[in-house]
Design a protein around this motif. Structure first.
Motif, PDB file in Angstrom:
ATOM      1  N   ASN A  95     -42.542 -65.514  35.153  1.00  0.00           N
ATOM      2  CA  ASN A  95     -42.492 -65.486  36.614  1.00  0.00           C
ATOM      3  C   ASN A  95     -41.095 -65.459  37.187  1.00  0.00           C
ATOM      4  OD1 ASN A  95     -42.454 -68.402  38.473  1.00  0.00           O
ATOM      5  ND2 ASN A  95     -42.165 -68.485  36.274  1.00  0.00           N
ATOM      6  N   GLY A  96     -40.080 -65.641  36.384  1.00  0.00           N
ATOM      7  CA  GLY A  96     -38.742 -65.622  36.975  1.00  0.00           C
ATOM      8  C   GLY A  96     -37.639 -65.708  35.946  1.00  0.00           C
ATOM      9  N   LEU A 101     -34.587 -64.324  31.194  1.00  0.00           N
ATOM     10  CA  LEU A 101     -33.483 -64.703  30.307  1.00  0.00           C
ATOM     11  C   LEU A 101     -33.933 -64.587  28.851  1.00  0.00           C
ATOM     12  CD1 LEU A 101     -30.538 -65.939  30.397  1.00  0.00           C
ATOM     13  CD2 LEU A 101     -31.653 -68.084  29.790  1.00  0.00           C
ATOM     14  N   TYR A 205     -49.428 -69.832  33.821  1.00  0.00           N
ATOM     15  CA  TYR A 205     -49.444 -70.898  34.826  1.00  0.00           C
ATOM     16  C   TYR A 205     -50.760 -71.035  35.577  1.00  0.00           C
ATOM     17  CZ  TYR A 205     -44.484 -71.108  33.937  1.00  0.00           C
ATOM     18  OH  TYR A 205     -43.273 -71.227  33.325  1.00  0.00           O
ATOM     19  N   ASP A 208     -52.526 -76.242  38.218  1.00  0.00           N
ATOM     20  CA  ASP A 208     -52.626 -77.527  37.524  1.00  0.00           C
ATOM     21  C   ASP A 208     -52.745 -78.684  38.508  1.00  0.00           C
ATOM     22  OD1 ASP A 208     -50.067 -77.601  38.430  1.00  0.00           O
ATOM     23  OD2 ASP A 208     -49.147 -78.050  36.488  1.00  0.00           O
ATOM     24  N   ARG A 217     -53.038 -76.476  30.713  1.00  0.00           N
ATOM     25  CA  ARG A 217     -51.619 -76.203  30.551  1.00  0.00           C
ATOM     26  C   ARG A 217     -51.072 -76.866  29.284  1.00  0.00           C
ATOM     27  NH1 ARG A 217     -47.208 -74.187  32.707  1.00  0.00           N
ATOM     28  NH2 ARG A 217     -45.354 -75.372  32.174  1.00  0.00           N
ATOM     29  N   HIS A 259     -41.262 -76.828  28.060  1.00  0.00           N
ATOM     30  CA  HIS A 259     -42.655 -76.411  27.850  1.00  0.00           C
ATOM     31  C   HIS A 259     -43.067 -76.389  26.382  1.00  0.00           C
ATOM     32  CE1 HIS A 259     -41.089 -74.095  31.526  1.00  0.00           C
ATOM     33  NE2 HIS A 259     -41.485 -75.276  31.925  1.00  0.00           N
ATOM     34  N   HIS A 295     -33.274 -75.718  32.352  1.00  0.00           N
ATOM     35  CA  HIS A 295     -33.108 -74.642  33.337  1.00  0.00           C
ATOM     36  C   HIS A 295     -33.252 -75.103  34.773  1.00  0.00           C
ATOM     37  CE1 HIS A 295     -33.207 -71.253  30.432  1.00  0.00           C
ATOM     38  NE2 HIS A 295     -33.946 -72.102  29.727  1.00  0.00           N
ATOM     39  N   GLU A 303     -41.066 -82.004  33.412  1.00  0.00           N
ATOM     40  CA  GLU A 303     -42.407 -82.286  32.898  1.00  0.00           C
ATOM     41  C   GLU A 303     -42.586 -83.717  32.415  1.00  0.00           C
ATOM     42  OE1 GLU A 303     -44.843 -78.796  31.005  1.00  0.00           O
ATOM     43  OE2 GLU A 303     -43.030 -79.183  29.856  1.00  0.00           O
ATOM     44  N   ASN A 398     -25.398 -68.392  31.229  1.00  0.00           N
ATOM     45  CA  ASN A 398     -26.335 -67.272  31.046  1.00  0.00           C
ATOM     46  C   ASN A 398     -25.634 -65.916  31.076  1.00  0.00           C
ATOM     47  OD1 ASN A 398     -29.215 -68.626  32.901  1.00  0.00           O
ATOM     48  ND2 ASN A 398     -28.527 -68.922  30.813  1.00  0.00           N
ATOM     49  N   ARG A 481     -37.571 -65.514  42.917  1.00  0.00           N
ATOM     50  CA  ARG A 481     -38.768 -66.267  43.291  1.00  0.00           C
ATOM     51  C   ARG A 481     -38.585 -66.894  44.668  1.00  0.00           C
ATOM     52  NH1 ARG A 481     -39.141 -70.882  39.576  1.00  0.00           N
ATOM     53  NH2 ARG A 481     -36.932 -70.429  39.324  1.00  0.00           N
ATOM     54  N   TYR A 485     -35.416 -74.109  47.963  1.00  0.00           N
ATOM     55  CA  TYR A 485     -34.010 -74.353  47.616  1.00  0.00           C
ATOM     56  C   TYR A 485     -33.192 -73.061  47.537  1.00  0.00           C
ATOM     57  CZ  TYR A 485     -33.974 -72.881  42.669  1.00  0.00           C
ATOM     58  OH  TYR A 485     -33.997 -72.143  41.515  1.00  0.00           O
ATOM     59  N   GLU A 584     -29.319 -74.359  42.112  1.00  0.00           N
ATOM     60  CA  GLU A 584     -29.630 -73.165  41.302  1.00  0.00           C
ATOM     61  C   GLU A 584     -28.906 -73.339  39.976  1.00  0.00           C
ATOM     62  OE1 GLU A 584     -31.830 -70.856  40.506  1.00  0.00           O
ATOM     63  OE2 GLU A 584     -31.577 -69.790  42.405  1.00  0.00           O
ATOM     64  N   ALA A 585     -29.670 -73.536  38.913  1.00  0.00           N
ATOM     65  CA  ALA A 585     -29.036 -73.854  37.634  1.00  0.00           C
ATOM     66  C   ALA A 585     -27.975 -72.809  37.288  1.00  0.00           C
ATOM     67  CB  ALA A 585     -30.086 -73.945  36.540  1.00  0.00           C
TER      68      ALA A 585
HETATM   69  C1  26Q Z   1     -42.709 -77.421  35.186  1.00  0.00           C
HETATM   70  C2  26Q Z   1     -43.675 -78.395  35.193  1.00  0.00           C
HETATM   71  C3  26Q Z   1     -45.001 -78.064  35.388  1.00  0.00           C
HETATM   72  C4  26Q Z   1     -45.322 -76.737  35.581  1.00  0.00           C
HETATM   73  C5  26Q Z   1     -44.355 -75.754  35.569  1.00  0.00           C
HETATM   74  C6  26Q Z   1     -43.047 -76.090  35.380  1.00  0.00           C
HETATM   75  C7  26Q Z   1     -42.000 -75.053  35.388  1.00  0.00           C
HETATM   76  C8  26Q Z   1     -42.288 -73.727  35.190  1.00  0.00           C
HETATM   77  C9  26Q Z   1     -41.297 -72.772  35.228  1.00  0.00           C
HETATM   78  C10 26Q Z   1     -40.672 -75.403  35.592  1.00  0.00           C
HETATM   79  C11 26Q Z   1     -39.687 -74.437  35.626  1.00  0.00           C
HETATM   80  C12 26Q Z   1     -40.001 -73.104  35.447  1.00  0.00           C
HETATM   81  C13 26Q Z   1     -38.996 -72.049  35.518  1.00  0.00           C
HETATM   82  C14 26Q Z   1     -37.721 -72.265  35.750  1.00  0.00           C
HETATM   83  C15 26Q Z   1     -36.747 -71.179  35.878  1.00  0.00           C
HETATM   84  O1  26Q Z   1     -37.068 -70.004  35.851  1.00  0.00           O
HETATM   85  N1  26Q Z   1     -35.474 -71.549  36.031  1.00  0.00           N
HETATM   86  C16 26Q Z   1     -34.400 -70.576  36.207  1.00  0.00           C
HETATM   87  O2  26Q Z   1     -33.856 -70.302  34.932  1.00  0.00           O
HETATM   88  C17 26Q Z   1     -32.882 -69.290  35.006  1.00  0.00           C
HETATM   89  C18 26Q Z   1     -32.443 -68.980  33.596  1.00  0.00           C
HETATM   90  O3  26Q Z   1     -31.708 -70.029  33.066  1.00  0.00           O
HETATM   91  C19 26Q Z   1     -31.717 -69.726  35.893  1.00  0.00           C
HETATM   92  O4  26Q Z   1     -30.829 -68.649  36.007  1.00  0.00           O
HETATM   93  C20 26Q Z   1     -32.224 -70.123  37.272  1.00  0.00           C
HETATM   94  O5  26Q Z   1     -31.158 -70.668  38.032  1.00  0.00           O
HETATM   95  C21 26Q Z   1     -33.336 -71.133  37.137  1.00  0.00           C
HETATM   96  O6  26Q Z   1     -33.915 -71.405  38.410  1.00  0.00           O
END
Ligand code: 26Q
Length: 745
Positions: A95-96, A101, A205, A208, A217, A259, A295, A303, A398, A481, A485, A584-585
């Protein structure tokens, strides 16, 4: 590859539709790729990720096989335009940023000849397909397999059983070759055996918000982690015997966020139960094997699992996690840690498992994804662990693959670069070296290329969205996404202010500009969805107002994805990277834009900081509060209402949410957005992302950019400075660092 090209020449295309041709040509190429899949090395790295956002395979794989131009030529002789294959949608098994990455990393490792294997889930449906109806996001299942799946190989003979307390499922591997100097494999597992088994790999996803959703999940996480651990332990036992002394010397596992962290407990379970290794030895082997990348620092994304939930379907794993907690407490006590320190780092406390704490304690290396992010991990999120285990923490900024994001997305710019410095930069071990000294020689070509890429982008947008953006418009883009933030709402206010100013005649020399947005919102994220609707309302207002439509346009593209991104990054002038500092990481879109010659208009956050370090502050537009300033504002009590009281332009823009300019259809969503900024909510202070604080410097930056663009040649030189200084943001550099410092492959 000659064999492939000969067979392609013989291919009869008459009467075949695009999907059939796509499958036939891909199958021919796949035969070649399969032959080249490399045997495992002595020591291999494994990437465990719940998402892979691969994008289209067709063009990329033909490029990697070195036949893209030749295939295009052969097909055109047969009367087939290779661009027809763009109709085939890409698999969005992510999703993002985190998923994209993972895809860039696999690409870079293959390019560098490094043995890196991916493990993940073969979701039946990827991230939903988005469309807008009356400005609102609608979601449709992404049935990506309807085009066929010619790029994966089902490995019937290598399936394995994964046991939960209540039922067992079969994990069937599908191998996707990752083509480069070395051909590696991304192995995605599909769950089979019963209708309830199939649910596990049905959706990326699943919602949940219910107990059932949470369990599903957890099953997903365990499913692919256990399948991967099953394979690695079995292969090791076959090759080295059952003592596992050298397991950590032969295998290194990178956990892409928390995860897959349950793999740590699973390795211990397999070693102790199946191979009779002692618990302490097994834990030591696990510690030597795993590494963890964080991330995100957002608390809601960290989590944790209730013990009760884990115990219900994975009782052995729950026992192991509790036992690891005991081991951890013992070690920390021996190191003289206080009760508070032990609680901070606890894997298990009051019936809850803390997955990031597990990853930090069990990982050899823990890394953030940009310099600032790693500092925040060390000083805030994992401060206690950093004090006790400073040696674990390292930064890995990254990167993005220049093959997809420059060579494939922008062959025109790539060719122009070749013309000035030759083609050496295309090598994964090379950067843009001397390009910095040849900016002037490239300026005219660059301007022409940007015009071309803009026209292609505008054509595509017209085809997809039904709106035509006039040529020569300056392009600002915010694509990522949808999240509060990331502050798409702040851009919306800024655009409204520009609109008001243009209408009032206060911005008479404004260069015609379009603001492009692209974003999906999580289906249950109400505020994010309201922001999409708000921006679409602004778009309708601005684009249809005869007083402004020749100078300002707003387009929110539907179903933003990797393939859309490839077009947007190439055709954009200004990359909007405007997150609240500290949140933003890293960002990776920022790097894709930079490589394609967009200037960054952004905050000092994530990798933006390193981007301006490399490309120069004078070639980018930095605005807004720094992390330190945000911290100070939080400490001193920030009052967004004071900003609104003092600044009538801001007040007018923000009031558009509630003054009847737009309608939210009686849902109350706009009032809720307004209240979030001015009153706050039970769980947050008013404007907790500091939109109103940064808005005025944001508008100034946007206007300054617009003025500077008036001198096209000077602006182009800034853009080119970004291209020339983007070598550091190649994922080839990032992966070389992981290989040298963490993986030792
Ligand atoms: C956590 C708990 C429960 C359910 C879902 C999640 C969950 C799912 C997806 C938590 C985080 C994500 C995704 C995070 C993500 O995409 N972070 C991005 O990672 C990029 C690569 O390192 C960074 O460039 C972005 O800054 C960061 O937002």
């Amino acid at each position: 590859m000659n064999e492939f090209l000969n067979r392609l020449k013989e291919l009869d295309v008459t009467g075949k539709d695009v999907v059939t041709l796509y499958n036939e040509i891909s199958a021919l190429a796949m035969e070649q790729a399969e032959k080249r899949i490399a045997p495992h090395a002595k020591r291999n790295a494994y990437y465990l990720s719940i998402e892979y956002l691969l994008g289209r395979a067709f063009f990329n794989n033909l490029m990697e096989l070195g036949v893209l131009d030749e295939v295009s030529r052969i097909l055109s002789e047969k009367g087939v335009d290779i661009r027809n294959f763009e109709e085939i949608e890409d698999a969005a098994l992510g999703n993002g940023g985190l998923g994209r990455l993972a895809a860039c990393f696999l690409d870079s490792a293959a390019a560098l000849g490094l043995p890196l294997y991916g493990y993940g889930i073969r979701y039946k449906y990827g991230l939903f397909k988005q469309a807008f109806q009356d400005g609102r996001q609608t979601e449709m299942p992404d049935d990506w397999q309807k085009f066929g799946d010619p790029w994966s190989l089902r490995r019937e003979g290598e399936k394995r059983e994964i046991a939960f307390a209540d039922y067992t499922v079969t994990a069937v591997p599908y191998d996707i070759p990752i083509i480069g100097e070395r051909v590696n494999v991304l192995r995605l597992f599909q769950a089979e055996g019963s209708p309830q088994a199939e649910k596990i790999s049905e959706y990326l996803y699943p919602a949940d918000d219910t107990e059932e959703g949470k369990l599903l999940r957890l099953r997903q996480e365990y499913f692919f982690s256990a399948a991967a651990i099953g394979e690695l332990t079995e292969r090791y036992a076959k090759e080295h015997g059952k003592k596992f002394d050298d397991f950590g010397a032969c295998n290194v596992i990178q956990l892409n966020d928390t995860h897959p962290v349950i793999a740590v407990a699973e390795l211990i379970r397999v070693l102790t139960v199946q191979y009779k290794v002692s618990f302490d030895r097994a834990a030591a082997i696990a510690k030597a094997t795993f590494n963890y990348t964080n991330h995100t620092v957002l608390p809601e994304a960290l989590e944790c699992w209730r013990e009760e939930l884990v115990r219900k379907i994975l009782p052995d794993i729950a026992d192991i996690l509790v036992r690891l907690q005991r081991m951890q407490t013992k070690e920390l006590k021996a190191r003289g840690c206080s009760a508070k320190e032990i609680a901070d780092m606890a894997i298990y406390r009051d019936g809850i498992f803390y997955m990031a704490n597990l990853a930090v304690y069990m990982g050899t290396a823990v890394n953030g994804v940009a310099a600032l992010h790693t500092e925040i991990l060390k000083n805030t999120l994992f401060a206690t662990a950093y004090r006790i285990f400073p040696e674990k923490f390292r930064n890995k900024t990254n990167g993005v693959t220049k093959r997809r994001w420059l060579m494939l997305a922008n062959p025109e710019l790539s060719g122009a670069i070749d013309g000035v410095i030759g083609t050496a930069w295309r090598d994964p071990r090379e950067g843009f070296g001397a390009l910095k000294e040849h900016i002037d020689a490239l300026t005219d070509d660059f301007i022409a290329v940007k015009e071309t890429k803009k026209r292609q982008l505008f054509d595509y947008i017209e085809q997809k969205e039904g709106v035509r953006i006039p040529d020569r418009f300056l392009v600002y883009a915010q694509v990522k996404r949808l999240h509060e933030y990331k502050r798409q709402l702040m851009t919306a206010f800024a655009v409204l202010e520009l609109y008001h100013a243009i209408k009032d005649g206060a911005l008479s020399d404004f260069h015609p500009s379009v603001f492009l947005f692209g974003a999906k919102s999580a289906p249950s994220y109400r505020r994010a969805k309201a922001i999409i609707k708000f921006i679409n309302d602004i778009s309708a207002l601005v684009n249809n107002d005869p007083a402004t439509k020749d100078v300002l346009r707003v387009v929110f593209v539907q179903n933003y994805n990797v393939s859309y991104a490839e077009k947007i990054v190439a055709g954009t002038d200004v990359s909007l990277q405007v997150s609240t500092a500290g949140l933003e990481a890293s960002g990776t879109g920022n790097m894709k834009f930079m490589m394609n010659g967009a200037v960054t208009c952004g905050t000092m956050d994530g990798a933006n900081i390193e981007i301006v370090e490399h490309a120069g502050k004078e070639n980018n537009y930095i605005f807004g509060a720094t992390v330190e300033e945000i911290d100070a504002l939080k400490a001193s009590g920030y009052d967004p209402n004071a900003v609104l009281a003092q600044n009538s332009a801001h007040n007018r823009a923000v009031s558009a949410l509630i003054d009847g300019t737009f309608s939210d259809g009686g849902t109350g969503e706009y009032r809720e957005l307004y209240d979030a900024l001015t009153v706050g909510a039970s769980w947050h202070a008013p404007d907790h992302y500091f939109i109103l604080h940064d808005l005025s410097s944001y508008v100034h930056a946007l206007v300054q950019i617009n003025r500077d663009y008036g001198n096209r040649a000077m602006f182009a030189r800034k853009q080119l400075q970004n291209v020339a200084n983007s070598s550091f943001f190649s994922s080839d550099r990032t992966i070389a660092e992981y290989a040298a410092d963490i993986w030792h492959i």
